[in-house]
Design a protein around this motif. Structure first.
Motif, PDB file in Angstrom:
ATOM      1  N   LEU A 235       0.845  -1.196   0.000  1.00  0.00           N
ATOM      2  CA  LEU A 235       0.000   0.000   0.000  1.00  0.00           C
ATOM      3  C   LEU A 235       0.883   1.251   0.000  1.00  0.00           C
ATOM      4  N   SER A 236       0.813   2.007  -1.069  1.00  0.00           N
ATOM      5  CA  SER A 236       1.691   3.178  -1.229  1.00  0.00           C
ATOM      6  C   SER A 236       1.104   4.385  -0.513  1.00  0.00           C
ATOM      7  N   GLU A 237       0.986   4.238   0.807  1.00  0.00           N
ATOM      8  CA  GLU A 237       0.441   5.300   1.652  1.00  0.00           C
ATOM      9  C   GLU A 237       1.198   5.312   2.970  1.00  0.00           C
ATOM     10  N   VAL A 238       1.101   6.442   3.663  1.00  0.00           N
ATOM     11  CA  VAL A 238       1.553   6.475   5.047  1.00  0.00           C
ATOM     12  C   VAL A 238       0.448   5.855   5.898  1.00  0.00           C
ATOM     13  N   VAL A 239       0.776   4.803   6.642  1.00  0.00           N
ATOM     14  CA  VAL A 239      -0.240   4.094   7.417  1.00  0.00           C
ATOM     15  C   VAL A 239      -0.088   4.278   8.929  1.00  0.00           C
ATOM     16  N   TYR A 240       1.005   4.901   9.366  1.00  0.00           N
ATOM     17  CA  TYR A 240       1.208   5.072  10.808  1.00  0.00           C
ATOM     18  C   TYR A 240       2.240   6.161  11.065  1.00  0.00           C
ATOM     19  N   ALA A 241       2.013   6.942  12.098  1.00  0.00           N
ATOM     20  CA  ALA A 241       3.003   7.921  12.552  1.00  0.00           C
ATOM     21  C   ALA A 241       3.279   7.655  14.022  1.00  0.00           C
ATOM     22  N   ASP A 242       4.557   7.552  14.380  1.00  0.00           N
ATOM     23  CA  ASP A 242       4.866   7.253  15.787  1.00  0.00           C
ATOM     24  C   ASP A 242       5.193   8.525  16.560  1.00  0.00           C
ATOM     25  N   ARG A 243       5.563   8.352  17.828  1.00  0.00           N
ATOM     26  CA  ARG A 243       5.798   9.497  18.717  1.00  0.00           C
ATOM     27  C   ARG A 243       6.957  10.377  18.273  1.00  0.00           C
ATOM     28  N   TYR A 244       7.895   9.790  17.525  1.00  0.00           N
ATOM     29  CA  TYR A 244       9.034  10.563  17.054  1.00  0.00           C
ATOM     30  C   TYR A 244       8.682  11.403  15.824  1.00  0.00           C
ATOM     31  N   GLY A 245       7.525  11.128  15.224  1.00  0.00           N
ATOM     32  CA  GLY A 245       7.208  11.768  13.958  1.00  0.00           C
ATOM     33  C   GLY A 245       7.723  10.985  12.762  1.00  0.00           C
ATOM     34  N   ASN A 246       8.065   9.719  12.971  1.00  0.00           N
ATOM     35  CA  ASN A 246       8.393   8.841  11.855  1.00  0.00           C
ATOM     36  C   ASN A 246       7.109   8.400  11.171  1.00  0.00           C
ATOM     37  N   ALA A 247       7.144   8.321   9.844  1.00  0.00           N
ATOM     38  CA  ALA A 247       5.955   7.941   9.068  1.00  0.00           C
ATOM     39  C   ALA A 247       6.185   6.581   8.435  1.00  0.00           C
ATOM     40  N   ILE A 248       5.406   5.598   8.876  1.00  0.00           N
ATOM     41  CA  ILE A 248       5.533   4.233   8.348  1.00  0.00           C
ATOM     42  C   ILE A 248       4.614   4.090   7.146  1.00  0.00           C
ATOM     43  N   THR A 249       5.157   3.522   6.073  1.00  0.00           N
ATOM     44  CA  THR A 249       4.347   3.295   4.876  1.00  0.00           C
ATOM     45  C   THR A 249       3.856   1.848   4.827  1.00  0.00           C
ATOM     46  N   GLY A 250       2.914   1.602   3.954  1.00  0.00           N
ATOM     47  CA  GLY A 250       2.428   0.244   3.738  1.00  0.00           C
ATOM     48  C   GLY A 250       3.225  -0.509   2.694  1.00  0.00           C
ATOM     49  N   ILE A 251       4.453  -0.074   2.441  1.00  0.00           N
ATOM     50  CA  ILE A 251       5.332  -0.682   1.435  1.00  0.00           C
ATOM     51  C   ILE A 251       6.418  -1.485   2.132  1.00  0.00           C
ATOM     52  N   ARG A 252       6.486  -2.767   1.819  1.00  0.00           N
ATOM     53  CA  ARG A 252       7.584  -3.565   2.367  1.00  0.00           C
ATOM     54  C   ARG A 252       8.897  -3.166   1.698  1.00  0.00           C
ATOM     55  N   ALA A 253       9.896  -2.936   2.498  1.00  0.00           N
ATOM     56  CA  ALA A 253      11.178  -2.455   1.970  1.00  0.00           C
ATOM     57  C   ALA A 253      11.784  -3.451   0.990  1.00  0.00           C
ATOM     58  N   LEU A 254      11.464  -4.729   1.131  1.00  0.00           N
ATOM     59  CA  LEU A 254      12.038  -5.720   0.219  1.00  0.00           C
ATOM     60  C   LEU A 254      11.580  -5.517  -1.219  1.00  0.00           C
ATOM     61  N   THR A 255      10.541  -4.724  -1.415  1.00  0.00           N
ATOM     62  CA  THR A 255      10.076  -4.441  -2.776  1.00  0.00           C
ATOM     63  C   THR A 255      10.777  -3.207  -3.355  1.00  0.00           C
ATOM     64  N   LEU A 256      11.614  -2.571  -2.563  1.00  0.00           N
ATOM     65  CA  LEU A 256      12.330  -1.375  -3.008  1.00  0.00           C
ATOM     66  C   LEU A 256      13.819  -1.691  -3.115  1.00  0.00           C
ATOM     67  N   ASP A 257      14.505  -0.848  -3.837  1.00  0.00           N
ATOM     68  CA  ASP A 257      15.954  -0.914  -3.911  1.00  0.00           C
ATOM     69  C   ASP A 257      16.523   0.251  -3.100  1.00  0.00           C
ATOM     70  N   ASN A 258      17.692   0.046  -2.528  1.00  0.00           N
ATOM     71  CA  ASN A 258      18.282   1.120  -1.713  1.00  0.00           C
ATOM     72  C   ASN A 258      18.488   2.408  -2.497  1.00  0.00           C
ATOM     73  N   SER A 259      18.603   2.281  -3.804  1.00  0.00           N
ATOM     74  CA  SER A 259      18.800   3.491  -4.622  1.00  0.00           C
ATOM     75  C   SER A 259      17.481   4.158  -4.987  1.00  0.00           C
ATOM     76  N   ASP A 260      16.371   3.506  -4.676  1.00  0.00           N
ATOM     77  CA  ASP A 260      15.060   4.120  -4.951  1.00  0.00           C
ATOM     78  C   ASP A 260      14.832   5.313  -4.032  1.00  0.00           C
ATOM     79  N   ARG A 261      14.075   6.287  -4.547  1.00  0.00           N
ATOM     80  CA  ARG A 261      13.630   7.390  -3.696  1.00  0.00           C
ATOM     81  C   ARG A 261      12.116   7.288  -3.515  1.00  0.00           C
ATOM     82  N   LEU A 262      11.646   7.902  -2.458  1.00  0.00           N
ATOM     83  CA  LEU A 262      10.196   7.973  -2.226  1.00  0.00           C
ATOM     84  C   LEU A 262       9.797   9.447  -2.231  1.00  0.00           C
TER      85      LEU A 262
END
Lengths: 245, 245, 245
Positions: free
Chosen positions: A160-187
């Motif tokens: 899911l290409s959305e932000v699905v959670y924000a934690d107390r630090y202000g980090n935004a978790i997406t519904g995208i598994r990192a294994l589907t991305l490459d380290n050189s990819d940008r979001l």
């Protein structure tokens, strides 16, 4: 172990009443609260957020999960067994990604009814006693019957290409598994393009990056700062992948 | 007893996953959450806030403490034993005031590594299993080795003249131990001079005062009101002592 | 089971210290947190909110309840036994509705004093050990003595026509028991008249309604929305009943 994940909020009466309903059946087993702030009413985002978090727990764990805006209506109560873990909750799609990504899945519809079933709190009255029973003694054929299939939406994407959670630090978790991305990819979120790093201490203080978080999801963060504030991120914000070169 | 103190926030997945990691090793021992809202990323303020709270707990208690902005970087994982209590967490100064104020202190660096160590969540993957092990069976020489000294900053003062915590009532806790003040002393925060009282019911409704709180820290409060709102206090606000006459 | 209800907030040190004080006496019995966000300082609203929630718990349950703006002053510490359930806390009216609505009530004043009693945290120092003792072994005549009557205010109404709680969804719970209303009755809050429904899924998305919640209180809600936001409801907002026709 019984693991609770809901959108109830943590400090009001709902979580405590649900835990008390578990203890009324079974106070031998540890109860752990994983989420009390799943995306409110948002079954789809919750489904993508929940699934990556279950892998941390060992087989036999019983998950009691409630995001249930249709409570009191016609949606069925179900039990899912997926790769050895149990899930109890409403049949509204909340377990769709767990079922889709599991190798071995079984389903039951709960037919048991408590003596008193409130119209609005099946988490406490129906799901918690069943979760406690599953943890104590497994499937009771008098309380549920196996079915072939439960609700899922085949149109839902793999990630899911959305932000699905924000934690107390202000980090935004997406519904995208990192294994589907490459380290050189940008979001791209809210117009800003974000490169990856391995962890917080790899980037300068105040720098924005995305990384594979400890549950395997792509997460947008700022070292010692808030990505949510920096990019004015709201839950549901779309996340666009830019292929690395 | 294992006592948890972190800056993770309470309702997201982090606290629950850390507690589950404890239970995976040891589900016989009670787990209590003391703080989930230590000052975010603020090791120094957390160090001064945490120390006065440990005295309430008896010897043998294991504290699992994580304020760890440098996770994934080069800071070491440590165990501190101070006056009979155990502390597990990052060696970044978080335990500096505990060590400085204790009579008897020992240190170990954790050499054990779990099968899976995420880059960003050592609280769950590394510190929680070690805390559970300490509570169950004490120091395992195969998992940690004694060292002479750990990180501390000699420039840190004996007491921190800042607001280090704000609670739900709007009370502002300072990093100053009340035993270093006299009842006739006043404190100045954001330009307002504040006298002391013994407790809330000693002053009029709406009146501002400072008092020695239940953990021995100087705390700024308003009877049935919010000192944080009244004085527009932010975490880190400086606190100036005015000698009583 | 020991059930905790306070206005302390959930993530600071107070709840954890109180639970630790229970475990220091008795770590065999389950401890459940029901409320950490009772209306701050508001004894009356808390009294009306708390009472309907106790019915869910079985006889023998010990409730440790603290909304105690007068801590450190002259109000007495008490134990109430009401229809087989135990309540420990300050004698300031917090248990008034529990006592009034119970069939069988007994009272004790706590005479026991701990070795160390802070001026501001009797929840931890006094009430928690007594609650643990009650759960373990019942009334200890050396620690409390029976009295005829405790504080209550006869001017308080049977039901409180105010909003006494707002949950994470933005639902507004009133101090009115739904059994005193008719389904055809409307409620007026902040100038808006609201009809009843049985549950969320009975009304359209975005529609405002009131319903009997799972604890028997009249609650104002919006299907998949926030009644608090829609009506700009604050705690204490008056609720007016309009007789159905």
């Amino acid at each position: 172990m019984i693991v609770i994940a809901t959108d109830f909020g943590i400090d009001g009466p709902y979580l405590g009443q649900m835990i008390a309903a578990i203890y009324a059946q079974n106070n031998q087993i540890p109860v752990v609260t994983l989420f009390s702030d799943l995306p409110t009413y948002d079954i789809k985002a919750s489904a993508y957020l929940l699934e990556p978090h279950i892998n941390f727990f060992q087989q036999g764990t019983v998950f009691l999960c409630v995001v249930d805006p249709g409570v009191g209506g016609s949606r069925l109560p179900i039990v899912v067994k997926a790769d050895g873990r149990w899930f109890v909750g409403p049949d509204n799609g909340l377990f769709a990604m767990i079922a889709r990504r599991a190798k071995l899945v079984s389903y039951w519809v709960i037919s048991w009814l408590p003596d008193q079933l409130s119209a609005s709190f099946h988490g406490r009255d129906l799901f918690a006693p069943i979760a406690a029973e599953l943890a104590l003694s497994g499937v009771n054929d008098k309380h549920m019957h196996a079915v072939e299939q439960v609700t899922s939406d085949p149109s839902w994407p793999e990630d899911l290409s959305e932000v699905v959670y924000a934690d107390r630090y202000g980090n935004a978790i997406t519904g995208i598994r990192a294994l589907t991305l490459d380290n050189s990819d940008r979001l791209i979120v809210n117009g800003t393009e974000i490169s990856s790093a391995r962890t917080f201490s790899e980037v300068a203080v105040g720098e924005l990056f995305w990384y594979e978080n400890s549950n395997g999801l792509a997460e947008i963060a700022v070292n010692k700062g808030s990505a949510v504030a920096a990019l004015e991120i709201e839950l549901g914000a779309p996340v666009v992948r830019v292929l690395g070169t």
